[in-house]
Design a protein around this motif. Structure first.
Motif, PDB file in Angstrom:
ATOM      1  N   VAL A 231       1.041  -1.223  -0.037  1.00 10.07           N
ATOM      2  CA  VAL A 231       0.091   0.110  -0.025  1.00 10.07           C
ATOM      3  C   VAL A 231       0.919   1.316   0.073  1.00 10.07           C
ATOM      4  O   VAL A 231       1.717   1.388   1.002  1.00 10.07           O
ATOM      5  CB  VAL A 231      -0.866   0.070   1.120  1.00 10.07           C
ATOM      6  CG1 VAL A 231      -1.777   1.367   1.126  1.00 10.07           C
ATOM      7  CG2 VAL A 231      -1.575  -1.425   1.360  1.00 10.07           C
ATOM      8  N   TYR A 269      -1.438  -1.222  -4.220  1.00  6.36           N
ATOM      9  CA  TYR A 269      -2.453  -0.397  -3.568  1.00  6.36           C
ATOM     10  C   TYR A 269      -2.320   0.949  -3.218  1.00  6.36           C
ATOM     11  O   TYR A 269      -1.003   1.343  -2.967  1.00  6.36           O
ATOM     12  CB  TYR A 269      -3.150  -1.226  -2.384  1.00  6.36           C
ATOM     13  CG  TYR A 269      -3.588  -2.574  -2.658  1.00  6.36           C
ATOM     14  CD1 TYR A 269      -5.008  -2.835  -2.849  1.00  6.36           C
ATOM     15  CD2 TYR A 269      -2.635  -3.795  -2.683  1.00  6.36           C
ATOM     16  CE1 TYR A 269      -5.388  -4.146  -3.124  1.00  6.36           C
ATOM     17  CE2 TYR A 269      -3.033  -5.199  -2.892  1.00  6.36           C
ATOM     18  CZ  TYR A 269      -4.599  -5.150  -3.115  1.00  6.36           C
ATOM     19  OH  TYR A 269      -4.988  -6.381  -3.566  1.00  6.36           O
ATOM     20  N   ASP A 290     -10.861  -0.604  -6.568  1.00  6.81           N
ATOM     21  CA  ASP A 290     -10.641  -1.764  -5.714  1.00  6.81           C
ATOM     22  C   ASP A 290      -9.379  -1.602  -5.353  1.00  6.81           C
ATOM     23  O   ASP A 290      -8.750  -2.559  -4.418  1.00  6.81           O
ATOM     24  CB  ASP A 290     -11.112  -2.977  -6.475  1.00  6.81           C
ATOM     25  CG  ASP A 290     -10.198  -3.269  -7.659  1.00  6.81           C
ATOM     26  OD1 ASP A 290      -9.776  -2.104  -8.338  1.00  6.81           O
ATOM     27  OD2 ASP A 290     -10.082  -4.191  -8.317  1.00  6.81           O
ATOM     28  N   ARG A 291      -8.346  -0.536  -5.600  1.00  9.74           N
ATOM     29  CA  ARG A 291      -6.903  -0.745  -5.440  1.00  9.74           C
ATOM     30  C   ARG A 291      -6.853   0.598  -4.611  1.00  9.74           C
ATOM     31  O   ARG A 291      -5.656   0.902  -4.005  1.00  9.74           O
ATOM     32  CB  ARG A 291      -6.114  -0.503  -6.656  1.00  9.74           C
ATOM     33  CG  ARG A 291      -6.190  -1.759  -7.504  1.00  9.74           C
ATOM     34  CD  ARG A 291      -4.992  -2.834  -6.858  1.00  9.74           C
ATOM     35  NE  ARG A 291      -5.282  -4.231  -7.026  1.00  9.74           N
ATOM     36  CZ  ARG A 291      -4.582  -5.205  -6.923  1.00  9.74           C
ATOM     37  NH1 ARG A 291      -3.554  -4.814  -6.325  1.00  9.74           N
ATOM     38  NH2 ARG A 291      -4.842  -6.387  -7.331  1.00  9.74           N
ATOM     39  N   LEU A 293      -7.408   2.343  -0.899  1.00 12.41           N
ATOM     40  CA  LEU A 293      -7.880   2.218   0.543  1.00 12.41           C
ATOM     41  C   LEU A 293      -8.153   3.556   1.498  1.00 12.41           C
ATOM     42  O   LEU A 293      -7.031   4.414   1.192  1.00 12.41           O
ATOM     43  CB  LEU A 293      -6.845   1.331   1.367  1.00 12.41           C
ATOM     44  CG  LEU A 293      -6.948  -0.101   0.838  1.00 12.41           C
ATOM     45  CD1 LEU A 293      -6.398  -0.351  -0.690  1.00 12.41           C
ATOM     46  CD2 LEU A 293      -5.831  -0.974   1.960  1.00 12.41           C
ATOM     47  N   THR A 327     -11.888  -3.554   0.371  1.00  8.50           N
ATOM     48  CA  THR A 327     -10.748  -3.879   0.167  1.00  8.50           C
ATOM     49  C   THR A 327      -9.558  -3.974   1.323  1.00  8.50           C
ATOM     50  O   THR A 327      -9.040  -5.345   1.593  1.00  8.50           O
ATOM     51  CB  THR A 327     -10.054  -2.950  -0.699  1.00  8.50           C
ATOM     52  OG1 THR A 327     -10.822  -2.974  -2.027  1.00  8.50           O
ATOM     53  CG2 THR A 327      -8.448  -3.433  -1.450  1.00  8.50           C
TER      54      THR A 327
END
Length: 334
Positions: A231, A269, A290-291, A293, A327
């Motif tokens: 991330v 992410y 969806d990637r 956060l 996610t």
């Protein structure tokens, strides 16, 4: 779900998860002040400035970094259900010698995990001594045993880079343990110009992220370790706007890299700490909702209303749900 900002009821019943938070357990700071750690100290009264050997003293930490009750209160006020709490990146300890680094990292992780365990809304992200890759693996395994949900690492490793071959043992262990990694920009040495006018945080961290992530991708780390869940903080900083330059640099043969850059990027992410709803919308359109956060960078005041920033981005209900928690819940095992 906790009490929520206006509009959050539209995102469904799953937990809202914030993946970008910093904290220092007060008991850890007390032990530093007592001289427990050989290469970490506090250099004056009050909260003071932390000093790791071979590095300049930290900025004065805000009181809120130590206050877990305030963190939980803010969590509820923001309509967030779960926060993944990482270390303050000024205290990652990458300048420490091997033995001191292991002691420090383990102590931080134990204290942070215990502090978070007091509150159902909090989960811990560990630190590891990246300057000693084999030891970083051992510390990561210890942190996994403590229940830490992942790792927070810095972008700047002294005398090395995130793409260095010796770090492959760390990336492999993260894959094996299914420990997601939050990459946060850091500075081992801060250029003088960044010490003025707040430039370190205004633009310096964005640049640091772009440099570190480009090196990591060029070096083939993601290609060699496709199961890594990585991330990137602050929506990738300056990296995504420069992707065409990163690609062109490779096409010109200047990158000394033949990896599939676009495939590597597609596996990453990104957190939502980009400050404005239109920037969240742009990030989601670029990498896929969806990637992305949810992140807040708490307790630092960059994102005063992180959930509302996402809600106001004009995304579909499905994309909101993905960013606000679906996610992250799957990735971190919430």
């Amino acid at each position: 779900m906790t009490a929520s900002p206006a509009g959050l009821e539209s995102v469904g019943s799953g937990p809202v998860v914030d993946v970008h938070v910093h904290a220092i357990p007060l008991d850890l700071a007390t032990r530093v002040r007592q001289g427990v750690f050989s290469e970490v100290s506090l250099n004056d009264d009050g909260p003071g400035r932390f000093c790791c050997e071979r590095m300049a003293p930290s900025p004065p930490p805000p009181d809120s970094l130590f206050d877990f009750e305030l963190l939980v209160e803010n969590t509820h006020e923001q309509g967030i259900d779960v926060r993944l709490v990482g270390p303050w990146t000024d205290l990652l300890g990458y300048s420490l010698t091997a033995g001191a680094a292991v002691v420090w990292s383990n102590a931080y992780n134990e204290s942070l995990a215990a502090s978070c365990a007091r509150f159902p809304a909090l989960e811990a992200l560990a630190t590891v001594p990246l300057q000693c890759p084999d030891l970083a693996v051992s510390v990561m395994r210890e942190a996994h045993g403590l229940g830490c949900k992942g790792i927070m690492i810095g972008s700047d490793v002294p005398n090395s880079t995130l793409g260095a071959a010796e770090l492959d043992v760390f990336w492999s262990a993260a894959e094996d343990l299914a420990m997601p990694i939050v990459l946060h920009p850091t500075f081992f040495h801060i250029p003088d110009i960044l010490l003025e006018r707040g430039l370190k945080n205004a633009v310096g961290r964005a640049a640091a992220t772009a440099v570190a992530l480009t090196e990591l991708v060029y070096a083939g780390v993601i290609e060699r370790h496709p199961e890594i869940a990585l991330v990137i903080s602050h929506g990738g900083g300056a990296f995504l706007p420069l992707v065409d330059r990163v690609l062109r640099n490779q096409e010109l043969g200047w990158a000394s890299s033949t990896v599939d850059i676009e495939d590597s990027i597609s596996r990453l992410y990104w957190d939502s700490v980009v400050l404005e709803p239109h920037a969240v919308a742009s990030l989601a359109a670029t990498v896929g909702a969806d990637r992305v956060l949810l992140g807040s960078d708490y307790p630092f005041p960059w994102e005063p209303s992180p959930v509302e920033t996402v809600i106001n981005a004009g995304l579909s209900a499905a994309d909101e749900r993905a960013i606000l928690g679906e996610t992250a819940s799957a990735l971190f095992g919430i």
